[in-house]
Scaffold this motif. Structure first.
Motif, PDB file in Angstrom:
ATOM      1  N   VAL A 169       0.822  -1.214   0.000  1.00  0.00           N
ATOM      2  CA  VAL A 169       0.000   0.000   0.000  1.00  0.00           C
ATOM      3  C   VAL A 169       0.859   1.269   0.000  1.00  0.00           C
ATOM      4  CG1 VAL A 169      -1.688   1.269   1.416  1.00  0.00           C
ATOM      5  CG2 VAL A 169      -1.988  -1.146   1.011  1.00  0.00           C
ATOM      6  N   SER A 170       2.133   1.138   0.295  1.00  0.00           N
ATOM      7  CA  SER A 170       2.990   2.326   0.392  1.00  0.00           C
ATOM      8  C   SER A 170       3.037   3.166  -0.894  1.00  0.00           C
ATOM      9  CB  SER A 170       4.396   1.945   0.857  1.00  0.00           C
ATOM     10  OG  SER A 170       5.028   1.102  -0.064  1.00  0.00           O
ATOM     11  N   PRO A 171       2.995   2.581  -2.106  1.00  0.00           N
ATOM     12  CA  PRO A 171       2.935   3.460  -3.287  1.00  0.00           C
ATOM     13  C   PRO A 171       1.667   4.315  -3.326  1.00  0.00           C
ATOM     14  CG  PRO A 171       3.653   1.274  -3.934  1.00  0.00           C
ATOM     15  CD  PRO A 171       3.228   1.183  -2.504  1.00  0.00           C
ATOM     16  N   LEU A 172       0.569   3.778  -2.801  1.00  0.00           N
ATOM     17  CA  LEU A 172      -0.650   4.590  -2.734  1.00  0.00           C
ATOM     18  C   LEU A 172      -0.482   5.744  -1.754  1.00  0.00           C
ATOM     19  CD1 LEU A 172      -3.469   1.889  -2.805  1.00  0.00           C
ATOM     20  CD2 LEU A 172      -2.673   3.350  -4.664  1.00  0.00           C
ATOM     21  N   MET A 173       0.320   5.530  -0.718  1.00  0.00           N
ATOM     22  CA  MET A 173       0.600   6.619   0.219  1.00  0.00           C
ATOM     23  C   MET A 173       1.452   7.699  -0.443  1.00  0.00           C
ATOM     24  SD  MET A 173      -0.982   6.300   3.054  1.00  0.00           S
ATOM     25  CE  MET A 173      -0.101   7.362   4.179  1.00  0.00           C
ATOM     26  N   LEU A 174       2.323   7.309  -1.368  1.00  0.00           N
ATOM     27  CA  LEU A 174       3.056   8.315  -2.145  1.00  0.00           C
ATOM     28  C   LEU A 174       2.088   9.140  -2.988  1.00  0.00           C
ATOM     29  CD1 LEU A 174       6.157   6.293  -3.381  1.00  0.00           C
ATOM     30  CD2 LEU A 174       6.126   8.110  -1.656  1.00  0.00           C
ATOM     31  N   PHE A 175       1.126   8.460  -3.594  1.00  0.00           N
ATOM     32  CA  PHE A 175       0.097   9.145  -4.378  1.00  0.00           C
ATOM     33  C   PHE A 175      -0.708  10.091  -3.494  1.00  0.00           C
ATOM     34  CE2 PHE A 175      -4.407   9.132  -5.660  1.00  0.00           C
ATOM     35  CZ  PHE A 175      -4.302   9.865  -6.828  1.00  0.00           C
ATOM     36  N   ARG A 176      -1.074   9.623  -2.299  1.00  0.00           N
ATOM     37  CA  ARG A 176      -1.821  10.449  -1.356  1.00  0.00           C
ATOM     38  C   ARG A 176      -1.023  11.694  -0.975  1.00  0.00           C
ATOM     39  NH1 ARG A 176      -1.787  12.655   3.164  1.00  0.00           N
ATOM     40  NH2 ARG A 176      -3.615  12.859   4.452  1.00  0.00           N
ATOM     41  N   GLY A 177       0.263  11.523  -0.742  1.00  0.00           N
ATOM     42  CA  GLY A 177       1.121  12.657  -0.421  1.00  0.00           C
ATOM     43  C   GLY A 177       1.203  13.650  -1.560  1.00  0.00           C
ATOM     44  N   VAL A 208      -1.182  14.164  -3.790  1.00  0.00           N
ATOM     45  CA  VAL A 208      -2.466  14.874  -3.815  1.00  0.00           C
ATOM     46  C   VAL A 208      -2.500  15.931  -2.723  1.00  0.00           C
ATOM     47  CG1 VAL A 208      -4.962  14.605  -3.439  1.00  0.00           C
ATOM     48  CG2 VAL A 208      -3.740  12.965  -4.868  1.00  0.00           C
ATOM     49  N   GLU A 209      -2.033  15.590  -1.529  1.00  0.00           N
ATOM     50  CA  GLU A 209      -2.032  16.535  -0.419  1.00  0.00           C
ATOM     51  C   GLU A 209      -1.163  17.754  -0.728  1.00  0.00           C
ATOM     52  OE1 GLU A 209      -1.244  16.528   4.384  1.00  0.00           O
ATOM     53  OE2 GLU A 209      -0.148  15.107   3.143  1.00  0.00           O
ATOM     54  N   THR A 210      -0.014  17.511  -1.351  1.00  0.00           N
ATOM     55  CA  THR A 210       0.908  18.601  -1.639  1.00  0.00           C
ATOM     56  C   THR A 210       0.435  19.470  -2.799  1.00  0.00           C
ATOM     57  OG1 THR A 210       2.728  17.239  -0.862  1.00  0.00           O
ATOM     58  CG2 THR A 210       3.304  19.147  -2.190  1.00  0.00           C
ATOM     59  N   MET A 211      -0.055  18.853  -3.859  1.00  0.00           N
ATOM     60  CA  MET A 211      -0.401  19.610  -5.059  1.00  0.00           C
ATOM     61  C   MET A 211      -1.782  20.247  -5.004  1.00  0.00           C
ATOM     62  SD  MET A 211       1.279  17.045  -7.829  1.00  0.00           S
ATOM     63  CE  MET A 211       1.039  18.068  -9.257  1.00  0.00           C
ATOM     64  N   ILE A 212      -2.736  19.538  -4.367  1.00  0.00           N
ATOM     65  CA  ILE A 212      -4.111  20.031  -4.357  1.00  0.00           C
ATOM     66  C   ILE A 212      -4.499  20.582  -2.992  1.00  0.00           C
ATOM     67  CG2 ILE A 212      -6.525  19.396  -4.714  1.00  0.00           C
ATOM     68  CD1 ILE A 212      -5.506  17.274  -6.701  1.00  0.00           C
ATOM     69  N   GLY A 213      -4.038  19.932  -1.937  1.00  0.00           N
ATOM     70  CA  GLY A 213      -4.356  20.372  -0.586  1.00  0.00           C
ATOM     71  C   GLY A 213      -5.615  19.700  -0.062  1.00  0.00           C
ATOM     72  N   PRO A 214      -6.051  20.139   1.106  1.00  0.00           N
ATOM     73  CA  PRO A 214      -7.245  19.537   1.697  1.00  0.00           C
ATOM     74  C   PRO A 214      -8.465  19.767   0.815  1.00  0.00           C
ATOM     75  CG  PRO A 214      -6.159  21.029   3.250  1.00  0.00           C
ATOM     76  CD  PRO A 214      -5.464  21.161   1.941  1.00  0.00           C
ATOM     77  N   GLY A 215      -9.342  18.802   0.806  1.00  0.00           N
ATOM     78  CA  GLY A 215     -10.547  18.908  -0.002  1.00  0.00           C
ATOM     79  C   GLY A 215     -11.052  17.537  -0.395  1.00  0.00           C
ATOM     80  N   PRO A 216     -12.003  17.510  -1.313  1.00  0.00           N
ATOM     81  CA  PRO A 216     -12.599  16.222  -1.692  1.00  0.00           C
ATOM     82  C   PRO A 216     -11.599  15.278  -2.376  1.00  0.00           C
ATOM     83  CG  PRO A 216     -13.537  18.028  -2.998  1.00  0.00           C
ATOM     84  CD  PRO A 216     -12.669  18.639  -1.956  1.00  0.00           C
ATOM     85  N   GLN A 217     -10.634  15.826  -3.102  1.00  0.00           N
ATOM     86  CA  GLN A 217      -9.653  14.963  -3.761  1.00  0.00           C
ATOM     87  C   GLN A 217      -8.800  14.214  -2.736  1.00  0.00           C
ATOM     88  OE1 GLN A 217      -9.987  18.236  -4.343  1.00  0.00           O
ATOM     89  NE2 GLN A 217     -10.513  18.504  -6.497  1.00  0.00           N
ATOM     90  N   LEU A 218      -8.407  14.902  -1.670  1.00  0.00           N
ATOM     91  CA  LEU A 218      -7.624  14.257  -0.624  1.00  0.00           C
ATOM     92  C   LEU A 218      -8.467  13.225   0.110  1.00  0.00           C
ATOM     93  CD1 LEU A 218      -4.916  14.073   0.802  1.00  0.00           C
ATOM     94  CD2 LEU A 218      -5.678  15.882   2.352  1.00  0.00           C
ATOM     95  N   MET A 219      -9.744  13.503   0.296  1.00  0.00           N
ATOM     96  CA  MET A 219     -10.627  12.519   0.932  1.00  0.00           C
ATOM     97  C   MET A 219     -10.761  11.272   0.074  1.00  0.00           C
ATOM     98  SD  MET A 219     -13.531  14.973   2.714  1.00  0.00           S
ATOM     99  CE  MET A 219     -14.765  13.769   2.472  1.00  0.00           C
ATOM    100  N   VAL A 220     -10.829  11.451  -1.232  1.00  0.00           N
ATOM    101  CA  VAL A 220     -10.893  10.302  -2.141  1.00  0.00           C
ATOM    102  C   VAL A 220      -9.593   9.501  -2.063  1.00  0.00           C
ATOM    103  CG1 VAL A 220     -10.969   9.626  -4.579  1.00  0.00           C
ATOM    104  CG2 VAL A 220     -12.600  11.292  -3.697  1.00  0.00           C
ATOM    105  N   ALA A 221      -8.463  10.199  -2.040  1.00  0.00           N
ATOM    106  CA  ALA A 221      -7.176   9.507  -1.931  1.00  0.00           C
ATOM    107  C   ALA A 221      -7.075   8.751  -0.610  1.00  0.00           C
ATOM    108  CB  ALA A 221      -6.028  10.507  -2.074  1.00  0.00           C
ATOM    109  N   ASP A 222      -7.505   9.372   0.493  1.00  0.00           N
ATOM    110  CA  ASP A 222      -7.498   8.703   1.799  1.00  0.00           C
ATOM    111  C   ASP A 222      -8.392   7.466   1.790  1.00  0.00           C
ATOM    112  OD1 ASP A 222      -5.720  10.492   2.944  1.00  0.00           O
ATOM    113  OD2 ASP A 222      -7.305  11.762   3.789  1.00  0.00           O
TER     114      ASP A 222
END
Length: 168
Positions: free
Chosen positions: A120-128, A130-144
């Motif tokens: 699952v760690s590559p998905l955590m890279l993807f989540r990071g 999203v968090e860095t480029m887009i910030g908090p919001g619905p996209q980060l919730m989808v990634a989480d």
């Protein structure tokens, strides 16, 4: 197979990969070392995924800790505290499986969980990202949500495979 190939294959056929990993444990002279390496590699990749988000946090409060402290605490947490918690979680998973007639061992339960962390760690890279480029919001919730569902599904499938009676 290489670890990266196995990670990709885990998303297509998690039972096959877990069977292969459990089979390799039987012939390994130090199976616990391999499982620990999977766990530590997964924890380190997860830490790296969180690093850009940590560095992007605005520290406007007067009593806010320096960035280096945040990075150091997060590193310590992922490399020392979380592995201990994962050992506990693997033991609890095995005990719960025993209640439902699981035939595995604590070592196979650890391998199932530790491999899941690495997978699952590559998905955590993807989540990071999203968090860095887009910030908090619905996209980060989808990634989480994606990370959480992938973790739960892969761990459940891997634990079921680890608790099956092994041939031989």
């Amino acid at each position: 197979m290489s670890v990266t190939t196995e990670i990709l294959h885990t998303y297509r056929a998690p039972r096959v990969v877990m069977r292969r990993l459990l089979g390799s444990m039987a012939g390994d002279d130090r199976p616990e070392a391999r499982a620990l390496v999977y766990l530590l590699a997964g924890c380190f990749i997860i830490f790296v995924g969180q690093l850009p988000g940590l560095l992007a946090v605005p520290l406007t409060a007067a009593d806010a800790p320096p960035r280096e402290a945040l990075v150091g605490i997060t590193f310590f947490s992922w490399m020392f505290i979380w592995p201990l918690l994962f050992y506990l979680l693997a033991a609890l998973g095995h005990v719960m499986a025993r209640l439902f007639r699981g035939k595995g061992s604590f070592a196979t339960a650890r391998m199932a969980l530790f491999w899941t962390v690495l997978a699952v760690s590559p998905l955590m890279l993807f989540r990071g990202m999203v968090e860095t480029m887009i910030g908090p919001g619905p996209q980060l919730m989808v990634a989480d949500t994606l990370v959480g569902v992938a973790f739960c599904a892969l761990w459940a499938i891997s634990l079921l495979e680890a608790e099956r009676p092994q041939p031989g």
